[in-house]
Motif scaffolding. Structure first.
Motif, PDB file in Angstrom:
ATOM      1  N   LEU A 150      -3.910  20.012  -5.467  1.00  0.00           N
ATOM      2  CA  LEU A 150      -2.667  19.634  -4.600  1.00  0.00           C
ATOM      3  C   LEU A 150      -2.050  18.481  -5.307  1.00  0.00           C
ATOM      4  CD1 LEU A 150      -4.084  20.116  -1.108  1.00  0.00           C
ATOM      5  CD2 LEU A 150      -2.392  21.550  -1.950  1.00  0.00           C
ATOM      6  N   LYS A 151      -0.963  18.316  -5.032  1.00  0.00           N
ATOM      7  CA  LYS A 151       0.237  17.370  -5.323  1.00  0.00           C
ATOM      8  C   LYS A 151       0.485  16.437  -4.285  1.00  0.00           C
ATOM      9  CE  LYS A 151       4.394  16.354  -7.885  1.00  0.00           C
ATOM     10  NZ  LYS A 151       5.497  17.132  -8.391  1.00  0.00           N
ATOM     11  N   PHE A 152      -0.055  15.259  -4.108  1.00  0.00           N
ATOM     12  CA  PHE A 152       0.261  14.190  -2.973  1.00  0.00           C
ATOM     13  C   PHE A 152       1.471  13.460  -3.551  1.00  0.00           C
ATOM     14  CE2 PHE A 152      -4.073  15.784  -2.572  1.00  0.00           C
ATOM     15  CZ  PHE A 152      -4.233  15.836  -1.006  1.00  0.00           C
ATOM     16  N   LEU A 153       2.639  13.326  -2.663  1.00  0.00           N
ATOM     17  CA  LEU A 153       3.814  12.637  -3.225  1.00  0.00           C
ATOM     18  C   LEU A 153       3.628  11.198  -2.350  1.00  0.00           C
ATOM     19  CD1 LEU A 153       6.532  15.190  -2.798  1.00  0.00           C
ATOM     20  CD2 LEU A 153       5.157  14.550  -4.813  1.00  0.00           C
ATOM     21  N   VAL A 154       3.770  10.292  -2.950  1.00  0.00           N
ATOM     22  CA  VAL A 154       3.616   8.718  -2.549  1.00  0.00           C
ATOM     23  C   VAL A 154       4.753   7.789  -2.571  1.00  0.00           C
ATOM     24  CG1 VAL A 154       1.057   9.133  -2.935  1.00  0.00           C
ATOM     25  CG2 VAL A 154       2.605   7.928  -4.572  1.00  0.00           C
ATOM     26  N   HIS A 155       4.857   7.134  -1.849  1.00  0.00           N
ATOM     27  CA  HIS A 155       6.030   5.879  -1.824  1.00  0.00           C
ATOM     28  C   HIS A 155       5.398   4.550  -1.464  1.00  0.00           C
ATOM     29  CE1 HIS A 155       9.955   4.428  -1.878  1.00  0.00           C
ATOM     30  NE2 HIS A 155       9.379   3.743  -0.709  1.00  0.00           N
TER      31      HIS A 155
ATOM     32  N   ALA B 249      -7.848   7.541   1.234  1.00  0.00           N
ATOM     33  CA  ALA B 249      -7.933   6.827  -0.057  1.00  0.00           C
ATOM     34  C   ALA B 249      -6.732   6.538  -0.695  1.00  0.00           C
ATOM     35  CB  ALA B 249      -9.065   7.633  -1.050  1.00  0.00           C
ATOM     36  N   ILE B 250      -5.683   7.198  -0.730  1.00  0.00           N
ATOM     37  CA  ILE B 250      -4.664   6.908  -1.616  1.00  0.00           C
ATOM     38  C   ILE B 250      -3.851   5.753  -0.802  1.00  0.00           C
ATOM     39  CG2 ILE B 250      -2.170   7.501  -1.748  1.00  0.00           C
ATOM     40  CD1 ILE B 250      -3.493  10.521  -2.559  1.00  0.00           C
ATOM     41  N   GLU B 251      -3.911   5.816   0.722  1.00  0.00           N
ATOM     42  CA  GLU B 251      -3.087   4.859   1.396  1.00  0.00           C
ATOM     43  C   GLU B 251      -3.973   3.407   1.345  1.00  0.00           C
ATOM     44  OE1 GLU B 251      -2.311   6.923   5.063  1.00  0.00           O
ATOM     45  OE2 GLU B 251      -0.529   7.926   3.814  1.00  0.00           O
ATOM     46  N   ASP B 252      -5.011   3.646   1.233  1.00  0.00           N
ATOM     47  CA  ASP B 252      -6.014   2.478   1.306  1.00  0.00           C
ATOM     48  C   ASP B 252      -5.833   1.559  -0.078  1.00  0.00           C
ATOM     49  OD1 ASP B 252      -6.904   2.740   3.593  1.00  0.00           O
ATOM     50  OD2 ASP B 252      -8.806   3.459   2.991  1.00  0.00           O
ATOM     51  N   LEU B 253      -5.205   1.959  -1.299  1.00  0.00           N
ATOM     52  CA  LEU B 253      -4.966   1.598  -2.576  1.00  0.00           C
ATOM     53  C   LEU B 253      -4.091   0.334  -2.445  1.00  0.00           C
ATOM     54  CD1 LEU B 253      -5.498   1.921  -5.484  1.00  0.00           C
ATOM     55  CD2 LEU B 253      -3.235   3.175  -5.727  1.00  0.00           C
ATOM     56  N   LYS B 254      -4.844  -0.929  -3.015  1.00  0.00           N
ATOM     57  CA  LYS B 254      -3.954  -1.920  -3.208  1.00  0.00           C
ATOM     58  C   LYS B 254      -3.211  -1.951  -4.551  1.00  0.00           C
ATOM     59  CE  LYS B 254      -6.590  -4.506   0.227  1.00  0.00           C
ATOM     60  NZ  LYS B 254      -6.544  -3.423   1.077  1.00  0.00           N
TER      61      LYS B 254
ATOM     62  N   MET C  77       0.827  -1.170   0.126  1.00  0.00           N
ATOM     63  CA  MET C  77       0.117   0.136  -0.138  1.00  0.00           C
ATOM     64  C   MET C  77       0.864   1.141  -0.029  1.00  0.00           C
ATOM     65  SD  MET C  77      -3.543  -1.016   2.473  1.00  0.00           S
ATOM     66  CE  MET C  77      -2.498  -0.843   3.789  1.00  0.00           C
ATOM     67  N   PRO C  78       0.458   2.153  -0.800  1.00  0.00           N
ATOM     68  CA  PRO C  78       1.356   3.368  -0.770  1.00  0.00           C
ATOM     69  C   PRO C  78       1.070   4.392   0.268  1.00  0.00           C
ATOM     70  CG  PRO C  78      -0.718   3.782  -2.232  1.00  0.00           C
ATOM     71  CD  PRO C  78      -0.534   2.232  -1.582  1.00  0.00           C
ATOM     72  N   LYS C  79       2.058   5.026   0.777  1.00  0.00           N
ATOM     73  CA  LYS C  79       2.101   5.973   1.668  1.00  0.00           C
ATOM     74  C   LYS C  79       2.230   7.505   1.189  1.00  0.00           C
ATOM     75  CE  LYS C  79       2.390   6.774   6.375  1.00  0.00           C
ATOM     76  NZ  LYS C  79       1.369   7.062   6.941  1.00  0.00           N
ATOM     77  N   VAL C  80       1.261   8.214   1.809  1.00  0.00           N
ATOM     78  CA  VAL C  80       1.447   9.790   1.343  1.00  0.00           C
ATOM     79  C   VAL C  80       2.543  10.256   2.322  1.00  0.00           C
ATOM     80  CG1 VAL C  80       0.436  12.117   1.360  1.00  0.00           C
ATOM     81  CG2 VAL C  80      -0.696  10.072   0.686  1.00  0.00           C
ATOM     82  N   ILE C  81       3.746  10.682   1.364  1.00  0.00           N
ATOM     83  CA  ILE C  81       4.683  11.417   2.170  1.00  0.00           C
ATOM     84  C   ILE C  81       5.036  12.717   2.494  1.00  0.00           C
ATOM     85  CG2 ILE C  81       6.279   9.117   1.777  1.00  0.00           C
ATOM     86  CD1 ILE C  81       7.700  10.473  -0.446  1.00  0.00           C
ATOM     87  N   ASN C  82       4.327  13.353   1.435  1.00  0.00           N
ATOM     88  CA  ASN C  82       4.300  14.862   1.514  1.00  0.00           C
ATOM     89  C   ASN C  82       2.955  15.494   0.676  1.00  0.00           C
ATOM     90  OD1 ASN C  82       5.114  17.549   2.347  1.00  0.00           O
ATOM     91  ND2 ASN C  82       6.705  17.556   0.634  1.00  0.00           N
ATOM     92  N   ILE C  83       2.635  16.915   1.051  1.00  0.00           N
ATOM     93  CA  ILE C  83       1.615  17.181   0.121  1.00  0.00           C
ATOM     94  C   ILE C  83       2.228  18.500  -0.398  1.00  0.00           C
ATOM     95  CG2 ILE C  83      -0.685  18.172   0.199  1.00  0.00           C
ATOM     96  CD1 ILE C  83      -1.486  16.284   2.503  1.00  0.00           C
ATOM     97  N   GLU C  84       2.185  18.828  -1.523  1.00  0.00           N
ATOM     98  CA  GLU C  84       2.584  20.042  -2.110  1.00  0.00           C
ATOM     99  C   GLU C  84       1.536  21.113  -2.793  1.00  0.00           C
ATOM    100  OE1 GLU C  84       6.022  19.054  -5.019  1.00  0.00           O
ATOM    101  OE2 GLU C  84       6.993  18.303  -3.202  1.00  0.00           O
ATOM    102  N   PRO C  85       1.597  22.177  -2.631  1.00  0.00           N
ATOM    103  CA  PRO C  85       0.712  22.916  -3.397  1.00  0.00           C
ATOM    104  C   PRO C  85       1.296  22.993  -4.799  1.00  0.00           C
ATOM    105  CG  PRO C  85       2.063  24.513  -2.125  1.00  0.00           C
ATOM    106  CD  PRO C  85       2.499  22.924  -1.846  1.00  0.00           C
ATOM    107  N   THR C  86       0.194  23.550  -5.823  1.00  0.00           N
ATOM    108  CA  THR C  86       0.725  23.708  -7.176  1.00  0.00           C
ATOM    109  C   THR C  86       0.415  25.011  -7.713  1.00  0.00           C
ATOM    110  OG1 THR C  86      -1.531  23.186  -8.255  1.00  0.00           O
ATOM    111  CG2 THR C  86      -0.179  21.279  -7.582  1.00  0.00           C
ATOM    112  N   PRO C  87       0.748  25.459  -8.930  1.00  0.00           N
ATOM    113  CA  PRO C  87       0.263  26.990  -9.117  1.00  0.00           C
ATOM    114  C   PRO C  87      -1.079  27.053  -9.249  1.00  0.00           C
ATOM    115  CG  PRO C  87       2.100  25.928 -10.616  1.00  0.00           C
ATOM    116  CD  PRO C  87       1.549  24.747  -9.489  1.00  0.00           C
ATOM    117  N   ASN C  88      -1.905  26.085  -9.369  1.00  0.00           N
ATOM    118  CA  ASN C  88      -3.369  26.126  -9.414  1.00  0.00           C
ATOM    119  C   ASN C  88      -3.975  25.911  -7.918  1.00  0.00           C
ATOM    120  OD1 ASN C  88      -6.066  25.452  -9.525  1.00  0.00           O
ATOM    121  ND2 ASN C  88      -5.977  23.997 -11.291  1.00  0.00           N
ATOM    122  N   PRO C  89      -4.821  26.851  -7.272  1.00  0.00           N
ATOM    123  CA  PRO C  89      -5.197  26.822  -6.095  1.00  0.00           C
ATOM    124  C   PRO C  89      -6.239  25.657  -5.736  1.00  0.00           C
ATOM    125  CG  PRO C  89      -5.989  28.853  -7.293  1.00  0.00           C
ATOM    126  CD  PRO C  89      -5.195  28.276  -7.960  1.00  0.00           C
ATOM    127  N   ASP C  90      -6.755  25.420  -6.702  1.00  0.00           N
ATOM    128  CA  ASP C  90      -7.725  24.185  -6.681  1.00  0.00           C
ATOM    129  C   ASP C  90      -7.086  22.802  -6.737  1.00  0.00           C
ATOM    130  OD1 ASP C  90      -9.848  25.879  -5.951  1.00  0.00           O
ATOM    131  OD2 ASP C  90     -10.180  26.435  -7.905  1.00  0.00           O
TER     132      ASP C  90
END
Length: 180
Positions: free
Chosen positions: A16-21, A83-88, A1-14
Motif C-alpha cells: 500500500l502507498k501512504f500519501l503524506v504531507h 508510525a508515520i505520523e509519529d515521525l519527527k 510531523m507528517p500526516k497521512v492524507i490518503n492511502i492508495e492501493p498499488t498493483p501489488n496486493p501486498d
C-alpha cells in the motif's frame, strides 16, 4: 510531523502507498528490505517493528509498505499510519546520493538517469515504487526496484523489458538492463 492524507492501493496486493504531507524527504529515497537494513532509520525501524512488514520504501510525499502475504491490511493500516505520523522530521531531511562512475560512462549514465527521471520513475512512484541505479559499466545497467515494485512480478519481466527497450532506442541498441 507528517500526516497521512490518503492511502492508495498499488498493483501489488501486498503493498500500500501512504500519501503524506508535508514531504518526509527533500531529495532522494530510502528503501529497506528487512529490519536489519532499517536500523538507524526511525521510520523504517518503526514500521518493521510492527511485524508482518517485508519492505519499506519512502521518498518525498509517500511511504510504501509491503506486508507478508498472510497478513491482513485491516490489522496493519492504523499502526502504520500512527508510525508515520509519529515521525519527527529533521530540519535537513535528505535521501542518500549514490556515487557515480567517471568518464564516458558518467555522461551516458547522466542521460540514462534523465530518461528514467522523466519517463520511468514517475510511473513507478505513481504505483508506490521506485527504481535505483546500482551500477553501470558502459554496457550493462544494473537496477534495483523498491517499494511496491520490489516484489511485483511484472517489474522483473514486462517493466524491465520496457526500460531496456526505451534505453536501447534512446541511448544505445547494445545496452542491457538487469535487475538486482
Amino acid at each position: 510531523m507528517p500526516k497521512v492524507i490518503n492511502i492508495e492501493p498499488t498493483p501489488n496486493p501486498d503493498a500500500l502507498k501512504f500519501l503524506v504531507h508535508p514531504a518526509i524527504l527533500k531529495a532522494g529515497s530510502r528503501s529497506f528490505k528487512d529490519f536489519g537494513a532499517a536500523v538507524g532509520d526511525p521510520l523504517g525501524s518503526s514500521l518493521f517493528g510492527l511485524g508482518k512488514v517485508t519492505s519499506v520504501f519512502y521518498m518525498d510525499r509517500f511511504v510504501t509498505v509491503n506486508k507478508e502475504a498472510s497478513a491482513e491490511w485491516s490489522d496493519l493500516i492504523d499502526p502504520i499510519c500512527e508510525a508515520i505520523e509519529d515521525l519527527k522530521l529533521p530540519e535537513d531531511a535528505t535521501g542518500d546520493v549514490a556515487a557515480q562512475p567517471g568518464g564516458d560512462a558518467d555522461a551516458t549514465l547522466e542521460r540514462i538517469n534523465q530518461l528514467l527521471d522523466s519517463r520511468i520513475r514517475p510511473g513507478l512512484a505513481g504505483d508506490g515504487g521506485g527504481l535505483e541505479v546500482i551500477s553501470f559499466d558502459g554496457q550493462t545497467l544494473q537496477i534495483s526496484y523498491h517499494g511496491a515494485c520490489g516484489s511485483c512480478p511484472s517489474s522483473t519481466s514486462g517493466t524491465l523489458r520496457y526500460i531496456e527497450g526505451l534505453l536501447q532506442e534512446e541511448i544505445s541498441p547494445s545496452l542491457r538492463v538487469v535487475s538486482w
